[in-house]
Design an enzyme around this catalytic site. Structure first.
Site, short mmCIF file in Angstrom:
data_model
loop_
_atom_site.label_atom_id
_atom_site.label_comp_id
_atom_site.label_asym_id
_atom_site.label_seq_id
_atom_site.Cartn_x
_atom_site.Cartn_y
_atom_site.Cartn_z
N HIS A 1 -0.46 6.46 -2.13
CA HIS A 1 -0.10 5.20 -1.46
C HIS A 1 -1.05 4.99 -0.29
O HIS A 1 -1.97 5.78 -0.09
CB HIS A 1 1.37 5.21 -1.05
CG HIS A 1 1.76 6.21 0.01
ND1 HIS A 1 1.49 7.55 -0.08
CD2 HIS A 1 2.39 6.04 1.22
CE1 HIS A 1 1.97 8.17 0.98
NE2 HIS A 1 2.49 7.29 1.79
N HIS B 1 -0.48 4.61 3.18
CA HIS B 1 -0.25 4.98 4.57
C HIS B 1 -1.48 5.71 5.11
O HIS B 1 -2.16 6.45 4.38
CB HIS B 1 0.99 5.88 4.70
CG HIS B 1 2.27 5.09 4.81
ND1 HIS B 1 3.48 5.57 4.38
CD2 HIS B 1 2.50 3.85 5.33
CE1 HIS B 1 4.43 4.66 4.62
NE2 HIS B 1 3.85 3.61 5.19
N ASP C 1 -2.07 8.29 6.88
CA ASP C 1 -2.20 9.75 6.76
C ASP C 1 -2.58 10.20 5.34
O ASP C 1 -2.72 11.40 5.08
CB ASP C 1 -0.93 10.48 7.25
CG ASP C 1 0.34 10.00 6.58
OD1 ASP C 1 0.55 8.78 6.46
OD2 ASP C 1 1.14 10.85 6.16
N HIS C 2 -2.76 9.21 4.44
CA HIS C 2 -3.21 9.52 3.08
C HIS C 2 -4.56 8.90 2.74
O HIS C 2 -5.12 9.19 1.69
CB HIS C 2 -2.16 9.07 2.05
CG HIS C 2 -0.84 9.76 2.26
ND1 HIS C 2 -0.36 10.74 1.42
CD2 HIS C 2 0.09 9.63 3.25
CE1 HIS C 2 0.80 11.17 1.87
NE2 HIS C 2 1.10 10.52 2.99
N HIS D 1 9.91 5.29 -1.12
CA HIS D 1 9.25 5.45 0.17
C HIS D 1 9.24 4.09 0.86
O HIS D 1 9.71 3.10 0.30
CB HIS D 1 7.83 5.99 -0.08
CG HIS D 1 7.14 6.49 1.15
ND1 HIS D 1 7.75 7.28 2.09
CD2 HIS D 1 5.87 6.31 1.60
CE1 HIS D 1 6.88 7.56 3.05
NE2 HIS D 1 5.74 6.97 2.77
ZN LIG Z 1 2.53 10.47 4.56
ZN LIG Z 2 3.82 7.54 3.51
#
Ligand SMILES: [Zn+2]
Ligand SMILES: [Zn+2]
Length: 243
Positions: free
Chosen positions: A60, A62, A64-65, A136
């Protein structure tokens, strides 16, 4: 197949765990799943390097990815590598367009292929993969690689996702917080244990760990163990598992 955890942390730094990234490799195939902050450094530390990873599969969008996506693209350009493929859920094309609109000088430096996938079977970097929609705060896909490996991405724990992973040798599952933290969109150990009860998985690795989990590993594993009697361990950055 070898699974190497490059980043087992989350959006809040622990000092020891970088953001999400998992490398899948075998003799001649390499696939990076997610590319959060710090993953580019971990790739070097893992002895693989950015030159040898030309495909990224995103769960996904976000931060942090995806934070190290453009740093990966730039490093590959500077090293003379000519291509990068980014595969991810719906919206991945516009994500890359928007990132490159901000960092315009990186446009057209490498042959960038972007492909959007969903909750179905597809192939990426020579691996057969199946996607599954998680629960999520934004659309997110879990990925299953045959009978060997499933990665939950970011998700609440629920029976559907446990069923998706059923029969797999290794499951890496989001376990962001210890019990007692009031959280949605991520699991707590009690919720994860409940979802996994009845699932047949060879081994579970807990990942996407917030600082809140520091010092609570034992009680978290015990909590999962109240409902689920399988092999549950904590992932660490740079841990490799041969499957
Ligand atoms: Zn995350
Ligand atoms: Zn996430």
């Amino acid at each position: 197949m070898r699974v190497t955890f490059l980043g087992t942390g989350s959006a809040m730094p622990t000092g020891e765990r970088f953001q999400t990234g998992i490398l899948l490799s075998d003799e001649d195939r390499r696939l990076l799943v997610d590319c959060g902050s710090g993953v580019l450094h971990r790739l070097q530390q893992a002895g693989v390097g950015y030159e040898n990873v030309s495909t990224v599969l995103l769960t996904h969008h976000h931060l942090d990815h995806v934070a190290d996506l453009l740093p990966l693209l730039k490093a590959r350009w500077l090293a003379g590598e000519e291509r990068l493929e980014v595969v991810g859920p719906e919206g991945t094309k516009s994500l890359l367009d928007d990132l490159l609109a901000v960092h315009d000088y990186l446009r057209d430096r490498v042959d960038l292929q972007v492909r959007e996938v969903g909750a179905h079977e597809f192939e990426v970097a020579g691996f057969d993969v199946e996607g599954y929609e998680t629960r999520h705060s934004m659309p997110c896909l879990a990925y299953r690689f045959g009978d060997r490996f499933t990665f939950s991405g970011d998700s609440e724990a629920f029976e559907g996702l446990a069923n998706f992973a059923d029969g797999c040798a290794v499951l890496a599952h989001d376990c962001s917080f210890p019990d007692g933290v009031d959280v949605s969109n991520h699991p707590t150990p009690a919720k994860l244990g409940e979802a996994l009860s009845g699932a047949d998985v060879g081994r579970v690795y807990l990942t996407h760990l917030y600082p809140h989990t520091d010092g609570n590993h034992e009680e978290m594993v015990d909590s999962i163990g109240e409902r689920y009697d399988g092999d549950v361990r904590f992932a660490e950055d740079l841990l490799s598992v041969d499957i």
